[in-house]
Scaffold this motif. Sequence first.
Motif, PDB file in Angstrom:
ATOM      1  N   VAL A 291       0.878  -1.169   0.000  1.00 45.51           N
ATOM      2  CA  VAL A 291       0.000   0.000   0.000  1.00 45.51           C
ATOM      3  C   VAL A 291       0.917   1.220   0.000  1.00 45.51           C
ATOM      4  CG1 VAL A 291      -1.868   1.198   1.200  1.00 45.51           C
ATOM      5  CG2 VAL A 291      -1.738  -1.310   1.275  1.00 45.51           C
ATOM      6  N   LEU A 292       1.053   1.878  -1.143  1.00 51.11           N
ATOM      7  CA  LEU A 292       2.120   2.844  -1.329  1.00 51.11           C
ATOM      8  C   LEU A 292       1.599   4.145  -1.943  1.00 51.11           C
ATOM      9  CD1 LEU A 292       4.689   0.431  -3.060  1.00 51.11           C
ATOM     10  CD2 LEU A 292       4.402   0.834  -0.605  1.00 51.11           C
ATOM     11  N   ARG A 293       2.021   5.265  -1.367  1.00 47.61           N
ATOM     12  CA  ARG A 293       1.840   6.599  -1.945  1.00 47.61           C
ATOM     13  C   ARG A 293       0.378   6.912  -2.267  1.00 47.61           C
ATOM     14  NH1 ARG A 293       6.430   4.969  -5.107  1.00 47.61           N
ATOM     15  NH2 ARG A 293       5.222   5.125  -7.036  1.00 47.61           N
ATOM     16  N   ASN A 294      -0.521   6.442  -1.433  1.00 45.34           N
ATOM     17  CA  ASN A 294      -1.928   6.773  -1.591  1.00 45.34           C
ATOM     18  C   ASN A 294      -2.278   8.018  -0.788  1.00 45.34           C
ATOM     19  OD1 ASN A 294      -2.958   4.182  -3.040  1.00 45.34           O
ATOM     20  ND2 ASN A 294      -1.712   3.424  -1.322  1.00 45.34           N
ATOM     21  N   HIS A 295      -3.379   8.665  -1.153  1.00 40.93           N
ATOM     22  CA  HIS A 295      -3.937   9.770  -0.378  1.00 40.93           C
ATOM     23  C   HIS A 295      -5.283   9.304   0.180  1.00 40.93           C
ATOM     24  CE1 HIS A 295      -0.932  11.973  -2.636  1.00 40.93           C
ATOM     25  NE2 HIS A 295      -1.168  13.059  -1.918  1.00 40.93           N
ATOM     26  N   ALA A 296      -5.418   9.280   1.494  1.00 42.35           N
ATOM     27  CA  ALA A 296      -6.649   8.829   2.143  1.00 42.35           C
ATOM     28  C   ALA A 296      -7.012   9.820   3.244  1.00 42.35           C
ATOM     29  CB  ALA A 296      -6.467   7.420   2.707  1.00 42.35           C
ATOM     30  N   PHE A 297      -8.108  10.552   3.065  1.00 41.22           N
ATOM     31  CA  PHE A 297      -8.511  11.564   4.039  1.00 41.22           C
ATOM     32  C   PHE A 297     -10.027  11.573   4.213  1.00 41.22           C
ATOM     33  CE2 PHE A 297      -4.414  13.191   2.589  1.00 41.22           C
ATOM     34  CZ  PHE A 297      -3.794  13.500   3.802  1.00 41.22           C
ATOM     35  N   PHE A 298     -10.438  12.042   5.380  1.00 38.45           N
ATOM     36  CA  PHE A 298     -11.848  12.256   5.714  1.00 38.45           C
ATOM     37  C   PHE A 298     -12.652  10.949   5.752  1.00 38.45           C
ATOM     38  CE2 PHE A 298     -10.430  15.922   3.063  1.00 38.45           C
ATOM     39  CZ  PHE A 298     -10.190  16.788   4.113  1.00 38.45           C
ATOM     40  N   ASP A 302      -8.599   6.171   7.967  1.00 34.84           N
ATOM     41  CA  ASP A 302      -7.978   6.286   6.648  1.00 34.84           C
ATOM     42  C   ASP A 302      -7.323   4.988   6.187  1.00 34.84           C
ATOM     43  OD1 ASP A 302      -8.769   8.943   6.373  1.00 34.84           O
ATOM     44  OD2 ASP A 302      -6.967   9.685   7.395  1.00 34.84           O
ATOM     45  N   LEU A 303      -6.495   4.376   7.040  1.00 33.60           N
ATOM     46  CA  LEU A 303      -5.824   3.128   6.694  1.00 33.60           C
ATOM     47  C   LEU A 303      -6.062   2.103   7.792  1.00 33.60           C
ATOM     48  CD1 LEU A 303      -2.303   4.296   5.397  1.00 33.60           C
ATOM     49  CD2 LEU A 303      -4.398   3.901   4.067  1.00 33.60           C
ATOM     50  N   PHE A 304      -6.275   0.837   7.391  1.00 34.53           N
ATOM     51  CA  PHE A 304      -6.519  -0.218   8.371  1.00 34.53           C
ATOM     52  C   PHE A 304      -5.856  -1.511   7.921  1.00 34.53           C
ATOM     53  CE2 PHE A 304      -9.229  -3.816   9.828  1.00 34.53           C
ATOM     54  CZ  PHE A 304      -9.004  -3.680  11.191  1.00 34.53           C
ATOM     55  N   TRP A 305      -5.145  -2.127   8.861  1.00 40.70           N
ATOM     56  CA  TRP A 305      -4.616  -3.482   8.667  1.00 40.70           C
ATOM     57  C   TRP A 305      -4.929  -4.259   9.920  1.00 40.70           C
ATOM     58  CZ3 TRP A 305       1.002  -5.256   9.695  1.00 40.70           C
ATOM     59  CH2 TRP A 305       1.149  -6.605   9.324  1.00 40.70           C
ATOM     60  N   ASP A 306      -5.525  -5.440   9.747  1.00 36.76           N
ATOM     61  CA  ASP A 306      -5.917  -6.214  10.928  1.00 36.76           C
ATOM     62  C   ASP A 306      -4.775  -7.042  11.511  1.00 36.76           C
ATOM     63  OD1 ASP A 306      -5.674  -8.315   9.149  1.00 36.76           O
ATOM     64  OD2 ASP A 306      -7.752  -9.017   9.350  1.00 36.76           O
ATOM     65  N   LYS A 319      -4.288  10.703   7.827  1.00 37.17           N
ATOM     66  CA  LYS A 319      -4.212  11.205   9.198  1.00 37.17           C
ATOM     67  C   LYS A 319      -4.462  10.139  10.250  1.00 37.17           C
ATOM     68  CE  LYS A 319      -5.151  16.095   8.395  1.00 37.17           C
ATOM     69  NZ  LYS A 319      -6.014  17.262   8.736  1.00 37.17           N
ATOM     70  N   THR A 320      -5.261   9.119   9.939  1.00 42.32           N
ATOM     71  CA  THR A 320      -5.615   8.138  10.962  1.00 42.32           C
ATOM     72  C   THR A 320      -5.374   6.728  10.449  1.00 42.32           C
ATOM     73  OG1 THR A 320      -7.938   8.071  10.211  1.00 42.32           O
ATOM     74  CG2 THR A 320      -7.380   9.658  11.934  1.00 42.32           C
ATOM     75  N   SER A 321      -4.902   5.865  11.351  1.00 44.59           N
ATOM     76  CA  SER A 321      -4.662   4.488  10.939  1.00 44.59           C
ATOM     77  C   SER A 321      -4.715   3.549  12.138  1.00 44.59           C
ATOM     78  CB  SER A 321      -3.299   4.356  10.257  1.00 44.59           C
ATOM     79  OG  SER A 321      -2.230   4.478  11.193  1.00 44.59           O
ATOM     80  N   ILE A 322      -5.036   2.313  11.863  1.00 42.99           N
ATOM     81  CA  ILE A 322      -4.897   1.186  12.810  1.00 42.99           C
ATOM     82  C   ILE A 322      -4.148   0.087  12.058  1.00 42.99           C
ATOM     83  CG2 ILE A 322      -6.087  -0.607  14.102  1.00 42.99           C
ATOM     84  CD1 ILE A 322      -8.362   1.282  14.592  1.00 42.99           C
ATOM     85  N   PRO A 323      -2.967  -0.329  12.629  1.00 44.37           N
ATOM     86  CA  PRO A 323      -2.289   0.246  13.777  1.00 44.37           C
ATOM     87  C   PRO A 323      -1.778   1.647  13.484  1.00 44.37           C
ATOM     88  CG  PRO A 323      -0.865  -1.325  12.678  1.00 44.37           C
ATOM     89  CD  PRO A 323      -2.183  -1.428  11.996  1.00 44.37           C
ATOM     90  N   SER A 324      -1.412   2.358  14.506  1.00 45.44           N
ATOM     91  CA  SER A 324      -0.865   3.697  14.319  1.00 45.44           C
ATOM     92  C   SER A 324       0.452   3.624  13.567  1.00 45.44           C
ATOM     93  CB  SER A 324      -0.663   4.382  15.671  1.00 45.44           C
ATOM     94  OG  SER A 324       0.261   3.654  16.460  1.00 45.44           O
ATOM     95  N   GLY A 325       0.807   4.706  12.912  1.00 43.91           N
ATOM     96  CA  GLY A 325       2.097   4.778  12.226  1.00 43.91           C
ATOM     97  C   GLY A 325       2.051   4.405  10.766  1.00 43.91           C
ATOM     98  N   LEU A 326       0.886   4.082  10.204  1.00 44.83           N
ATOM     99  CA  LEU A 326       0.816   3.728   8.785  1.00 44.83           C
ATOM    100  C   LEU A 326       0.828   4.960   7.890  1.00 44.83           C
ATOM    101  CD1 LEU A 326      -1.842   0.842   8.806  1.00 44.83           C
ATOM    102  CD2 LEU A 326       0.650   0.707   9.089  1.00 44.83           C
ATOM    103  N   CYS A 327       0.552   6.121   8.465  1.00 44.27           N
ATOM    104  CA  CYS A 327       0.518   7.374   7.699  1.00 44.27           C
ATOM    105  C   CYS A 327       1.891   8.027   7.776  1.00 44.27           C
ATOM    106  CB  CYS A 327      -0.534   8.318   8.260  1.00 44.27           C
ATOM    107  SG  CYS A 327      -2.225   7.669   8.199  1.00 44.27           S
ATOM    108  N   ALA A 328       2.514   8.227   6.610  1.00 48.63           N
ATOM    109  CA  ALA A 328       3.805   8.881   6.589  1.00 48.63           C
ATOM    110  C   ALA A 328       3.683  10.389   6.470  1.00 48.63           C
ATOM    111  CB  ALA A 328       4.636   8.329   5.434  1.00 48.63           C
ATOM    112  N   HIS A 329       2.597  10.846   5.881  1.00 47.84           N
ATOM    113  CA  HIS A 329       2.397  12.278   5.647  1.00 47.84           C
ATOM    114  C   HIS A 329       0.988  12.637   6.069  1.00 47.84           C
ATOM    115  CE1 HIS A 329       6.115  12.300   3.268  1.00 47.84           C
ATOM    116  NE2 HIS A 329       5.640  11.231   2.655  1.00 47.84           N
ATOM    117  N   GLY A 330       0.839  13.720   6.803  1.00 48.02           N
ATOM    118  CA  GLY A 330      -0.467  14.103   7.289  1.00 48.02           C
ATOM    119  C   GLY A 330      -1.176  15.143   6.457  1.00 48.02           C
ATOM    120  N   GLY A 331      -0.497  15.701   5.439  1.00 47.84           N
ATOM    121  CA  GLY A 331      -1.119  16.715   4.599  1.00 47.84           C
ATOM    122  C   GLY A 331      -1.780  16.097   3.388  1.00 47.84           C
ATOM    123  N   LYS A 332      -2.474  16.903   2.644  1.00 47.13           N
ATOM    124  CA  LYS A 332      -3.175  16.425   1.448  1.00 47.13           C
ATOM    125  C   LYS A 332      -2.249  16.209   0.289  1.00 47.13           C
ATOM    126  CE  LYS A 332      -7.463  18.778   2.757  1.00 47.13           C
ATOM    127  NZ  LYS A 332      -8.502  19.760   2.338  1.00 47.13           N
TER     128      LYS A 332
END
Length: 332
Positions: A291-298, A302-306, A319-332
């Motif tokens: 899962v690479l270089r995607n934009h996921a907001f609102f 935003d991102l989920f891996w079980d 901005k948000t993910s489970i587990p935490s830390g999957l988001c490298a960039h918080g801007g649009k």
Amino acid sequence: MATRSLQRSALLLVLLIAVVAAPAAAGKKPPGKGGKHVLIVDDNKAQCANAGFTSVQAAVNAAPAGSKILVCAGTYNEQVTIATAAKNDLTLKAKGKPGTVVMNGADDPALQAAFFLTAVQGIKLAGFTIREYHEAGILLGSPTGFPGFPSGAPGASGNELLHNESTDNHHDGIALYNSPGNLIAHNFIHDNPSEIACGIQVGFPGSVGNVVRHNRSLRNAFGIRLNDGASNNVIFHNRSSFNRRFGILNRAGATGTLIIENRTFSNTGTGTAPTEGRGIAVTTGSTGVSVLRNHAFFNTLDLFWDGTGSATFAKNHCKTSIPSGLCAHGGK
């Protein structure tokens, strides 16, 4: 490790697009003199007085392999089945302005799909508006026990589904079962109402090496879903937003998927964890997913891996993910 994964994924993307494009380019012959092997369809012969057919299925039945079928503006209440090698390499193209060539299932349970492809390859479907079919707008193959179709009908390979609109079907906009090496690009799939409706679904072990790119999927239950053992497919540069459950979902052992440079916005669902409102999710034993270089907001999330199987997340904007830390960039 992340850099190597990115390099491998980029190479996979290039190779898969090349592999999918090669069958489309190979063996294509120019039309014969005088338009030989070009068949014209018009439902009432008002737009194309020289049409030889008033139904798309009749033209398909008459067409030898490699023919081109031009479908003139009108409304076609039919299911078109394209099957066996005798129909390989047909091109079916809507002739007219966007939205004027309409395949209409009219919510008739007898009309399961506008186009049903099985045991065939090299088909090109382009420019159709598809609505109100009972199962899917475009269907390649069928699983065992599928109602309304031959049980376990073989898939279809090396086809191109381009610039179609598919909406208000009871289930999916476009669905692939056991169908390898297809290109699904520049389609607009929206407002399919079922609780399990997919904009685009790629499923079962025979669905290998498909490229799904530059599509828009809006207001379905799932924007794009990969499942049940599909492998090594590429999901690239799609927009999947305002869906009721997931923007993009990779589940049930779908392996080796590359999900890259997509935009998934405002997939909010009911907000019920962990099944609703995910921008991009990888679940239930899927392995080798990137899962690479995607934009996921609102999205609700935003991102989920079980945590089952294996997945690489890198350089995603969210901005948000489970587990935490999957988001490298918080801007649009």
